[in-house]
Design an enzyme around this catalytic site. Structure first.
Site, PDB file in Angstrom:
ATOM      1  N   ARG A  17      40.156  36.857  43.912  1.00 28.85           N
ATOM      2  CA  ARG A  17      41.414  36.120  43.817  1.00 28.85           C
ATOM      3  C   ARG A  17      41.157  34.609  43.790  1.00 28.85           C
ATOM      4  O   ARG A  17      41.742  33.853  44.570  1.00 28.85           O
ATOM      5  CB  ARG A  17      42.332  36.496  44.981  1.00 28.85           C
ATOM      6  N   CYS A  18      40.254  34.223  42.921  1.00 30.81           N
ATOM      7  CA  CYS A  18      39.975  32.788  42.816  1.00 30.81           C
ATOM      8  C   CYS A  18      39.286  32.500  41.499  1.00 30.81           C
ATOM      9  O   CYS A  18      38.853  33.404  40.808  1.00 30.81           O
ATOM     10  CB  CYS A  18      39.139  32.316  43.986  1.00 30.81           C
TER      11      CYS A  18
END
Ligand code: CDP
Length: 796
Positions: A370-371
Site C-alpha cells: 500500500r505504498c
C-alpha cells in the site's frame, strides 16, 4: 433555457455514490478465483521448505506417485529440464520456481503435486521425501555482509557476496557543506520491520491450456494482468494473442499481488503438460511465509540544523533486506524505490542518500505494501527524524514543521532529491489538524497529567508523497513505460461500457470511473459499466499499485471521455444544423450559443452516431486514450494521534486521531474517506501489534493470524477526518491519489505520540510494533529498543 444536469444527482464528480460493486460483494456473489470451477479441473498443492537455508541432496517422489488420483509431480529437476527452474523477476534478478540446488528461505517451493482434488494433492506432498543438508541462515543485512557470511546466491555467476546493490542519490558535497555549517546535528537510527500486506484472499491461479486452439487462459490473482501477460509471453515464448490473463474479483492486493509467484508458473506448466485446467489456491501460511513482504529496512539519518529551527541538510543511509531473491517491482531506474521522496514537503537545500540491498534467507520482500515503492519507509523515517530534530532543538514539533514547510507560493518546488512537487497547502493542513485535535489544550493536559504521574503524548506526521507513476520518461518496469489507458464505447441508447488498464482490488473503480465519465459526458454514472482485468478485452495498462489508478488510469478515463465528447459535438452540430463553432456544452447537453433552448442531449448524439451521422463521418461513438502523466501527483496529509501510556505495563491507548488529507479534487468523498480509514487502521496495526519476524535459524515467526494480528473494529480507534482541496495542476480533473496516504503517513503519528509520552526517559526510538514489553523496557531501562531479529549464538 440551458438545462445542465445536476452533477451530484447523476453521480458525477463529488457524489458520495454507493459502491456498485458492493451489490455483489455483500450478497456473497463476488467472483473470486476460488469460486471459478472449470470442467475437468485438477488441483495443485505446493511442498514448501521447512528450512531457511539448506542444500538439497535428493528428492524422492515415488510414494507421492503411488497415491491414487495423483496426475503429476513436479520437482526442480523436472523444471530445469524444460529450462523453467528459474524465472526472471520484475527487478532484473532471477527467482527459483522450484528449488534445485538449495532452498534459500523457509517456505520456498520445493515440489508440487497435481491431483484430482486438493486433499489428495496435499497428502501426496506430504509423501515426498526431501533430504536436506542444513546451512547457516542469514536473517539480517548486518549478518549478510559480515565477514565469512555464507553466500546465499551461489547460483549466480559473478555474485561473490550477499549484496544486491549499492546505490546513491543526492548532492554529497552540498550536504557535507550543510553539515559543516550546522549548529546542531540530530541523529536517528531505526528499523522499519517486515510487514505483510496480507490480503484477506490469498494468491491463486487457474491455468487452462487448450491444445486445440493453442490458447492459454489463466485466471490469476494479479494487480497487473497485462504485465503478467508480457512476462508469460517472454518466458513461455507464446504469442501474446494466445495468452489471456483474467484477474477476477480480488479480495485485496495491497502490493502482495504484483509479483509473479512460482505457483502461477507451475500451474501454467502443469496445464500445458496435462491439457487440463489446473487450479492452485494458496493457504494463509503459504501466503504469509512465501509471498511478497514489505519494508524490512534499517535506516540511519542525520539532520544538519540551525539553532533557529531551519533544516540545512539531511543524510540518509538505508540497508534493505530483500530476502533470497530481488523480486519486488519498482521503476527500473531506482534501486530502492522512491525512498528519495523523503523530505519532499520540507524546504531543505541539500540531501544525500546511500542505499544498500542485501540477500538474506527470508522470503523475497520489499514490495510496495500500500505504498509507492518504499515511500512508506521514507515518510516514516522523515517524520520520526523531524520529531527527533525538533526535540533536540527544543522547538515545538508543530512549529518546527511550519518553519521548514515548502510555502504555498513556492511551487513548483524542486525537492532535495530532485523531484518536482507542484501544489499544496501544507501549513493550512497542519493548522486544520492542530485545531481539530485541540493542540494547545492537549499540551496543557499533558503537563497536568505528568504531575499526576500519567504519561500523555502527541504525535504529528505531515508528508507529501509521490503517487501515480509514470511519467514514462522516468518510470518503467522491465523497460515497459509506465502509462495507462481507457477505452469507452457509448452504445446507441447512450449507455456506455468503459474498460481500463487498471485493476481494482477493492478500491471501488467500478464506481468512481463511471463518475468521471458522468462528469465529462453527463451520462449518469449508473448507465456506465466498468470492466477491468481481462487482457483480451481491456486496453494495455500497467495495473494498480502505488495509488496510481486515479492519477493515471483515472486521467485516461477523463481524456477518452473528452475524445468521445469531441465527436458527439460534431454529431450535435449535424443534428442542430449549425456549425460546430456555434455549439456550446453544458453537462449532458450541447446547445446553440445564440439559442440555448435549441439543444441535443448526449444520448441523442449517441443515437445519431449509429443512425443519423453526417455524410463522411465514421459511424459509432467510441474511442481510447493512453495517458502518460506529465508528473506524479503530490497529495499531502497531516495525521495527529494522542495517546496515554501506562507506566506500570507499557500498554498504550489511543485517545484521538485526526487526519487532514489533501488529495486534490475528490471523485467520491465517501470512497476517499473509506480509503483513509482503511489506511489508518493498517498504520495503527503496524505501529502497535503486527509482528512478523524470524528467529536465528530463519524460521518465520508470525506465519498465521494467531501471531500476525489484524485489528478488527474492536481494537481499531476512531478517526476524525478533515479535508483540504488543492487541485492537481496537471491532472485533467485535478485529482491526486489517496489510496495509500494514510498507511504511509499514519505509522509515524502513532510512534511519535508514544515517543513524545516517553520523552523524559531519554529514549529516542522504539522499533515497531510498539508492543507493551518494548515500551516498558524503554520506560524502565531508559534506552532505545531495537526490533531487529536475533543473531545466532555462534555469530556472537
Ligand atoms: O490505485 P488505487 O486505486 O489503489 O488508489 P487511488 O487512485 O488513490 O484510488 C483509490 C480510490 O479512491 C478509487 O476508487 C479512486 O477513484 C478514489 N479516489 C477519489 O475518489 N478521489 C481522489 N482524488 C482519489 C481517489
Amino acid at each position: 433555457m440551458a438545462q445542465a444536469l445536476d452533477e451530484i444527482k447523476i453521480g458525477g464528480l463529488g457524489a458520495s455514490r454507493r459502491r456498485v460493486e458492493d451489490n455483489r460483494f455483500i450478497r456473497g456473489k463476488g467472483n473470486y478465483i476460488d469460486d471459478i470451477v472449470l470442467p475437468g479441473m485438477l488441483h495443485m498443492e505446493i511442498l514448501r521448505s521447512p528450512l531457511a537455508h539448506a542444500r538439497i541432496n535428493s528428492i524422492d517422489i515415488s510414494k507421492a506417485w503411488d497415491i491414487p488420483g495423483v496426475r503429476l509431480v513436479l520437482t526442480g529437476e523436472m523444471m530445469a529440464s524444460r529450462n523453467l527452474a528459474w524465472m526472471p523477476t520484475l527487478s532484473y534478478d532471477t527467482q527459483a520456481v522450484l528449488a534445485t540446488d538449495k532452498v534459500r528461505f523457509q517456505g520456498q517451493e520445493v515440489a508440487c503435486v497435481i491431483a484430482d482434488d486438493p486433499y489428495i494433492a496435499k497428502d501426496a506432498c506430504e509423501a515426498i521425501v526431501v533430504d536436506y543438508e542444513p546451512l547457516p541462515a542469514i536473517v539480517s543485512p548486518q549478518q549478510a555482509v559480515a565477514e565469512g557470511a555464507p553466500l546465499i546466491r551461489d547460483d549466480k555467476e559473478n555474485q561473490h557476496d550477499n549484496v544486491v546493490y549499492d546505490w546513491e542519490v543526492g548532492d554529497k558535497e552540498g550536504t557535507d557543506r550543510a553539515f559543516a555549517a550546522a549548529d546542531v546535528i540530530s541523529e536517528l537510527e531505526l528499523h522499519y520491520p517486515r510487514s505483510h500486506p496480507s490480503p484477506l484472499e490469498c494468491c491463486g491461479s487457474i491455468a487452462d491450456f487448450n491444445r486445440a486452439t493453442s490458447k492459454l487462459t489463466v485466471y490469476m490473482t494479479t494487480q497487473a494482468p497485462h504485465i503478467i501477460r508480457a512476462a508469460v509471453a517472454l518466458v513461455a515464448e507464446l504469442p501474446e494473442q494466445m495468452i489471456r490473463i483474467i484477474s477476477p474479483d480480488l479480495g485485496g492486493g495491497f502490493g502482495n499481488k504484483v509479483p509473479v509467484y512460482p505457483g502461477y508458473v507451475m500451474s501454467i506448466l502443469a496445464s500445458i503438460l496435462l491439457e487440463r485446467p489446473v487450479k492452485w489456491i494458496e493457504d494463509r501460511t503459504g501466503n504469509l511465509i512465501s509471498t511478497g513482504f514489505a519494508r524490512d529496512i534499517y535506516l540511519r539519518g542525520e539532520m544538519a540544523l540551525r539553532q533557529d529551527g531551519k533544516i540545512l541538510g539531511v543524510r540518509m543511509r538505508t540497508d534493505a533486506d530483500h530476502g533470497a531473491f530481488f523480486s519486488d517491482a519498482q521503476p527500473s531506474k531506482f534501486k530502492i524505490g522512491l525512498m528519495h521522496s523523503a523530505f519532499s514537503c520540507y524546504d531543505i537545500p541539500a540531501a544525500h542518500l546511500t542505499a544498500r540491498g542485501t540477500y538474506t534467507n527470508k522470503a523475497p520482500g520489499g514490495v510496495a505494501y500500500r505504498c509507492s515503492f518504499r515511500v512508506t519507509e521514507a515518510m516514516f523515517f522523515q517524520e520520526r527524524m523531524v520529531q527527533a530534530a525538533a526535540d533536540d532543538l527544543g522547538i515545538d514539533q508543530a512549529e518546527f514543521r511550519r518553519i521548514n514547510f515548502v510555502r504555498d507560493d513556492d511551487f513548483p518546488h524542486r525537492t532535495p532529491f530532485g523531484f518536482l512537487t507542484d501544489s499544496g497547502q501544507y501549513g493550512k493542513c497542519l493548522d486544520v489538524g492542530l485545531e481539530a485535535v485541540g493542540y494547545q489544550d492537549f499540551l496543557r493536559q499533558k503537563e497536568e497529567a505528568k504531575r499526576e504521574g500519567r504519561l500523555l503524548g502527541i504525535g504529528i506526521s505531515t508528508m507529501t508523497e509521490p503517487l501515480g507513476a509514470g511519467n514514462s520518461r522516468e518510470y518503467d518496469i522491465l523497460g515497459i513505460k509506465m502509462f495507462d489507458s481507457a477505452e469507452l464505447r457509448v452504445h446507441m441508447t447512450g449507455k456506455a461500457l468503459l474498460r481500463t488498464g487498471a485493476k481494482t482490488q477493492g478500491q471501488g473503480h467500478e464506481t468512481t470511473w463511471a463518475q468521471i465519465v458522468a462528469h465529462e459526458l453527463g451520462i449518469p454514472a449508473e448507465d456506465v459499466t466498468v470492466e477491468e482485468g481481462d487482457t483480451d478485452t481491456a486496453p494495455f495498462g500497467m495495473g494498480t499499485y502505488a495509488s496510481r489508478s486515479t492519477p493515471v488510469a483515472g486521467a485516461a478515463v477523463a481524456m477518452v471521455s473528452r475524445k468521445v465528447r469531441a465527436k458527439a459535438r460534431k454529431l450535435a452540430a449535424h443534428l442542430l444544423e449549425v456549425s460546430e463553432d456555434d455549439i456550446e456544452w453544458e453537462l449532458g447537453r450541447f446547445y446553440v450559443r445564440s439559442a440555448p433552448d435549441r439543444g441535443v442531449t448526449i444520448q441523442e448524439c449517441a443515437m445519431a452516431a449509429y443512425s443519423n451521422m453526417p455524410d463522411g463521418m465514421e459511424p459509432g461513438l467510441e474511442n481510447n486514450a493512453y495517458y502518460d502523466p506529465p508528473n506524479l501527483t503530490w497529495p499531502f496529509a497531516c495525521y495527529i494521534a494522542t495517546v496515554e501510556v501506562d507506566p506500570e505495563t507499557g500498554v498504550w491507548d489511543v485517545l484521538n486521531v485526526v487526519a487532514v488529507d489533501d488529495c486534490g479534487v475528490r471523485i467520491n468523498p465517501m470512497i476517499v474517506e473509506g480509503q483513509i480509514m482503511g489506511g489508518l487502521t493498517e498504520a495503527y496495526a503496524m505501529s502497535s501489534m503486527q509482528f512478523i519476524t524470524f528467529d536465528a535459524d530463519g524460521n518465520c515467526v508470525g506465519s498465521n493470524y494467531m501471531d500476525y494480528l489484524l485489528p478488527t473494529a474492536w481494537e481499531t480507534p476512531g478517526f476524525e477526518l478533515h479535508e483540504v482541496v488543492t487541485p492537481c495542476p496537471h491532472h485533467p480533473i485535478g485529482a491526486k491519489g489517496i489510496g495509500e496516504c494514510a498507511t504511509v503517513g499514519g505509522p509515524a503519528a502513532f510512534v511519535n505520540a508514544v515517543m513524545d509520552a516517553l520523552r523524559d526517559t531519554g529514549a529516542r526510538n522504539i522499533d515497531m510494533p510498539l508492543l507493551p514489553d518494548r515500551v516498558y523496557e524503554a520506560l524502565t531501562e531508559r534506552h532505545d529498543v531495537s526490533g531487529a531479529p536475533p543473531v545466532r549464538s555462534d555469530d556472537g
